[in-house]
Write a protein that holds these residues in place. Structure first.
Motif, short mmCIF file in Angstrom:
data_model
loop_
_atom_site.label_atom_id
_atom_site.label_comp_id
_atom_site.label_asym_id
_atom_site.label_seq_id
_atom_site.Cartn_x
_atom_site.Cartn_y
_atom_site.Cartn_z
N MET A 158 33.09 80.36 104.78
CA MET A 158 32.96 78.97 105.19
C MET A 158 31.83 78.84 106.21
O MET A 158 31.83 79.54 107.24
CB MET A 158 34.25 78.41 105.79
N HIS A 166 30.80 76.69 108.94
CA HIS A 166 31.56 75.76 109.77
C HIS A 166 30.64 74.72 110.40
O HIS A 166 29.93 75.02 111.37
CB HIS A 166 32.32 76.54 110.84
N GLY A 177 36.45 71.32 110.21
CA GLY A 177 36.31 72.74 109.90
C GLY A 177 37.52 73.56 110.28
O GLY A 177 37.90 74.48 109.55
N ARG A 203 39.69 75.78 107.82
CA ARG A 203 39.83 77.20 108.16
C ARG A 203 41.28 77.65 108.09
O ARG A 203 41.59 78.72 107.56
CB ARG A 203 39.27 77.45 109.56
N GLU A 235 33.22 83.60 108.20
CA GLU A 235 32.87 82.28 108.72
C GLU A 235 31.67 82.38 109.65
O GLU A 235 31.50 83.38 110.37
CB GLU A 235 34.06 81.67 109.46
N THR A 280 32.02 79.94 98.43
CA THR A 280 31.40 79.32 99.60
C THR A 280 31.87 77.87 99.78
O THR A 280 31.95 77.11 98.82
CB THR A 280 29.87 79.34 99.46
N ILE A 281 32.16 77.53 101.04
CA ILE A 281 32.75 76.23 101.35
C ILE A 281 32.13 75.69 102.63
O ILE A 281 31.82 76.45 103.56
CB ILE A 281 34.28 76.38 101.54
N THR A 282 31.96 74.38 102.70
CA THR A 282 31.57 73.74 103.95
C THR A 282 32.17 72.34 103.99
O THR A 282 32.76 71.87 103.01
CB THR A 282 30.04 73.67 104.10
#
Length: 403
Positions: A113, A115, A121, A125, A141, A159-161
């Motif tokens: 992630m 952040h 976030g 998380r 992260e 992948t994450i945001t």
């Protein structure tokens, strides 16, 4: 004799109590599972193929209603859903997301992630930590530095945001990072700068900001001017960002497997998708939305932010690129959300999971043979060798300022 009767009676009470506790625990577990948000739980046979925006998707009637809710966001923000390149990008994104979700279920995927500060976030998380624990994934992260795009190029890394309205995010940053520190932690409200003073201090080219950037190149732990574009394009503080950087930031945003919006944490469409993607014990709920200290803000606003609306207009004027990027993100997410459930249904079919399942058990013996190149086993080694120094929370000195 009386002693033996009393002992037998106590034993009976003890056994009965244990049975009752067990039943209560079982009921609580069942209740937790049954109340979990289960979007799109109809059998596949009840779904109809509809021709929506000239691309066929397998959607439920409920989803169609929700999609219509966001159709207005698909136009005018840089997305042409009929464009051949956009359709190609969408198909590639779907295939990549499917591959990574399969590998995650089979305990062969890691999670990363990026952040974005003050954009839910911490909420995301918490969910990802539970997902990583459940499926044996490594969680990584980055918070503070600009994004290293190499994280987005690893096939074994989900992948994450998250993003948030740029003006609301900047305001939240002031109350949480500056006022929350001097008033909430140190109990020294007299040291708080006003909202306008704080914004002027953290604007580009101010003396405070220039000294901070020079001492911490590439660190955006506190940033209020086109933060998203800077973060996604690797800004180091020595250049002026432009429309070219905005277009690059859009491409980088498209490369993330999943993007969520803090502003949509009250929206069923995003909540349903998050719960379907990450079916952990505690579902994503409205109560988990990240908030500042509301009472502190109400108490101090007349003194510190009497001209809040005017300052917000100032922020709007200096965040033109971020506002455009956020509009694009809303359009992109509104479009992609409708694809999440079809991807998940395909994943369940490939793994032999019931379509009614919340996402699959913790088993690894799925009815699917993973090709050798589908779930690479060298992701963690690549991160360790090349990207380890980009992981973590980077809080530079004087980020609570101006002082």
């Amino acid at each position: 004799m009386k002693y033996r009767s009393s002992s037998a009676l106590l034993c009976c009470f003890w056994v009965t109590g244990c049975v009752l506790i067990l039943l209560v625990c079982l009921y609580a577990t069942f209740k937790s599972d049954s109340t979990f948000v289960q979007p799109n739980s109809d059998p596949p046979s009840t779904h109809k193929n509809i021709d929506d925006t000239k691309i066929k998707f397998d959607l439920s009637e409920l989803q169609k209603k929700r999609i219509n809710k966001y159709r207005r966001k698909w136009a005018g923000n840089g997305i042409n859903i009929d464009d051949e390149n956009f359709q190609k990008m969408t198909e590639e994104w779907k295939a990549k997301l499917l591959q990574k979700l399969i590998c995650l279920r089979m305990k062969k995927e890691s999670i990363y992630m990026y952040h974005i500060r003050r954009a839910a976030g911490s909420t995301v998380r918490d969910v990802l930590h539970k997902v990583a624990l459940r499926w044996g994934a490594r969680y990584h992260e980055t918070e503070g530095p600009v994004l290293n795009e190499n994280f987005l190029n690893l096939p074994g890394l989900l992948t994450i945001t998250t993003l948030r309205d740029p003006i609301t995010r900047a305001s939240s940053l002031y109350w949480a990072e500056h006022v929350g520190w001097f008033d909430g932690i140190l109990r020294q409200p007299e040291k708080c700068s006003t909202y306008r003073e704080w914004v002027n201090a953290w604007r580009d080219n101010s003396q405070w900001k220039s000294e901070f950037v020079a001492a911490n190149p590439g660190n955006l732990y506190v940033e209020i001017e086109n933060y998203y574009v800077k973060a996604l394009t690797g800004w180091q503080g020595n250049t002026t960002i432009s429309a070219v950087d905005l277009e690059k930031a859009k491409k980088v945003l498209e490369s993330f497997d999943l993007v969520f919006l803090s502003d949509w944490m009250y929206d069923d469409t995003q909540i349903d998708s998050m719960n379907a993607l990450f079916p952990v014990r505690q579902s994503v709920d409205y109560s988990q939305k990240v908030r500042g200290n509301y009472y502190e803000r109400v108490k101090l606003a007349p003194t510190l932010a009497a001209d809040e609306s005017e300052v917000n207009e100032l922020l709007r004027s200096i965040n033109a690129l971020d506002l455009q990027l956020f509009d694009y993100a809303q359009s992109l997410l509104a479009y992609r959300l409708k694809l999440v459930h079809p991807v998940l249904r395909k994943m369940k079919t490939m793994l032999g999971i019931s379509q009614h399942s919340r996402g699959g058990s913790d088993r690894t013996n799925y009815k699917f043979t993973v090709p050798d190149d589908m779930c690479p086993n060298n992701t963690e080694q690549i991160i360790k060798d090349n990207l380890l120094h980009h992981l973590g929370v980077f809080r530079p000195p004087k980020h609570k300022g101006p002082m």
